[in-house]
Design an enzyme around this catalytic site. Structure first.
Site, short mmCIF file in Angstrom:
data_model
loop_
_atom_site.label_atom_id
_atom_site.label_comp_id
_atom_site.label_asym_id
_atom_site.label_seq_id
_atom_site.Cartn_x
_atom_site.Cartn_y
_atom_site.Cartn_z
N LYS A 1 -2.45 4.07 -6.79
CA LYS A 1 -1.96 2.71 -6.54
C LYS A 1 -2.42 1.80 -7.67
CE LYS A 1 -1.13 2.99 -1.78
NZ LYS A 1 -0.95 2.10 -0.66
N ALA A 2 -1.91 0.55 -7.61
CA ALA A 2 -2.09 -0.37 -8.74
C ALA A 2 -3.54 -0.55 -9.22
CB ALA A 2 -1.47 -1.72 -8.40
N GLY B 1 1.56 7.83 -1.49
CA GLY B 1 1.07 7.43 -2.79
C GLY B 1 1.45 5.98 -3.03
N TYR C 1 8.92 5.82 3.93
CA TYR C 1 7.50 5.67 4.30
C TYR C 1 7.29 4.64 5.43
CZ TYR C 1 2.50 4.74 3.47
OH TYR C 1 1.14 4.56 3.58
N CYS D 1 3.69 -1.42 4.85
CA CYS D 1 5.08 -1.04 4.52
C CYS D 1 5.95 -0.98 5.77
CB CYS D 1 5.12 0.30 3.80
SG CYS D 1 4.42 0.22 2.16
N ARG E 1 0.07 -8.92 -4.35
CA ARG E 1 -0.44 -8.05 -3.28
C ARG E 1 -1.85 -8.51 -2.90
NH1 ARG E 1 4.02 -6.53 -3.89
NH2 ARG E 1 4.90 -4.43 -3.89
N LYS F 1 -5.67 2.70 -17.02
CA LYS F 1 -4.97 2.33 -18.26
C LYS F 1 -5.89 1.58 -19.22
CE LYS F 1 -0.32 2.22 -16.27
NZ LYS F 1 0.87 1.40 -15.96
#
Ligand code: NAD
Length: 335
Positions: A194-195, A81, A151, A122, A224, A202
């Site tokens: 994710k973002a 996630g 991760y 990552c 990012r 939102k």
């Protein structure tokens, strides 16, 4: 590949492998076996004509079964996630090593011609990602290793499996290090999102509820890059079928760096509103900055992901808005 060669897609109830099922189906492949541990009604996409199996791939017997007759195997199954998930559930992330360990062995025993593993940015050394104005990460930056705890280390170790299966056993493996992927039919709520999806949701939520506030994780200065899903599926195909890239991890990501604050502004523009920003300094934010150096992919494939962020984000926003409305109306949605 012949059009009736069997393609196995692990994790196909999720975002990227679901899109890959659609991609190969659209290319005319007639034998696609999609597998996920999620019950079928919870899959993000079900492509007509694609064999769908609900099986837990942490178990070797199941992996053997799904790899039978496979010509190509794509492993995109993982417990994963956004930062909220991978910082909190490190054990779950580490345990995904079972999936790759059994899938690659099963692909090898089944005589598959090629095997794909979805790694991640990552896997890179976190020490190189402490500044929002980060130097883009190139493939050699994974070593000396200091990957994201949990991760990232699982990804790095599974990459090594892919390299050694080629070196010792001659299985052609491909490894792409994805940098954040976004787009329609991905997780958009529930804690694993994710973002880009979280921010779109939102904004939609604020608009719907007549609120003028948005909560941003951290100070919003973290940076990012984000790759649109169509670039991701095309990139997977190209990387998997390039002999120069056998057992060679390669970045698959956009090189357009953006701060979370600027990403919020973009989502606000799409939503046609401006919100008051509340910053949550205690929320998980991950590294300060991360970008994809695309020199290598450009050199080998003469290609890199290029969908403009605002264009991809608009499609994602519209899809999440529809999901949001459907959920409100009591209909089934993907998350
Ligand atoms: P996703 O969560 O939407 O899909 C992963 C799927 O794997 C889920 O449907 C899940 O149910 C399934 N799965 C988990 N454990 C399983 C098991 N034991 N057996 C069978 N299925 C299992 O995630 P995604 O975004 O589609 O990611 C796909 C791959 O790409 C993952 O390996 C992920 O680590 C990697 N990746 C994704 C991103 C991104 O931005 N989405 C970035 C870097 C790497």
């Amino acid at each position: 590949m012949k059009k009736d060669d069997l393609i196995v897609l692990a994790g196909a109830g999720g975002f990227i492998a679901g899109a890959l099922a659609r991609y190969f189906y659209d290319q005319g492949f007639t034998r696609i076996r999609a597998v996920d541990k999620k019950p079928l009604p919870e899959w993000y996409q079900r492509v007509p004509g694609v064999e769908c199996l609900c099986m837990d791939l942490q178990y070797e017997d199941n992996c053997r079964r799904v790899c039978e007759d496979a010509v190509e195997v794509y492993n995109l199954a993982a417990d994963m996630g956004g930062m909220g998930f991978i910082e909190r559930f490190r054990v779950e992330c580490l345990r995904s090593i079972l999936i790759n360990t059994h899938m690659i062995e099963s692909a090898y025993r089944a005589g598959a011609q090629r095997y794909f593993f979805s790694s991640s940015a990552c896997a890179y050394n976190v020490e190189l990602q402490k500044d929002p104005n980060v130097r883009a990460l190139k493939e050699s930056d994974a070593y000396p290793a200091m990957a994201e705890r949990g991760y990232g280390w699982e990804k790095l170790m599974s990459e090594m499996f892919c390299q050694e299966y080629w070196a010792e056993r001659g299985l052609k493996t491909a490894v792409a290090r994805f940098h954040n992927v976004y787009g329609p039919c991905g997780t958009w709520d529930g804690g694993r999102e994710k973002a880009p999806a979280a921010i779109c949701r939102k904004v939609i939520e604020a608009k719907d509820q007549g609120s003028d506030e948005i909560v941003i994780w951290g100070d919003g200065h973290q940076t990012r890059s984000f790759m649109y899903i169509d670039d991701c599926t095309q990139g997977i195909d190209m990387i998997m079928h390039c002999d120069e890239l056998i057992a060679t991890p390669i970045n698959l990501g956009s090189s357009f760096l953006i701060s979370i604050n600027d990403l919020v502004s973009m989502a606000e523009r799409i939503g046609g509103m401006t919100l008051e920003r509340k910053y949550d300094p205690d929320a998980p934010t991950g590294v300060a900055g991360r970008n994809s150096d695309n020199t290598f992919i450009q050199h080998v494939l003469g290609w890199e992901p290029s969908t403009p962020l605002e264009e991809g984000l608009k499609k994602t926003y519209d899809w999440i808005k529809q999901q949001y409305m459907d959920r409100k109306a009591g209909k089934r949605t993907v998350s």
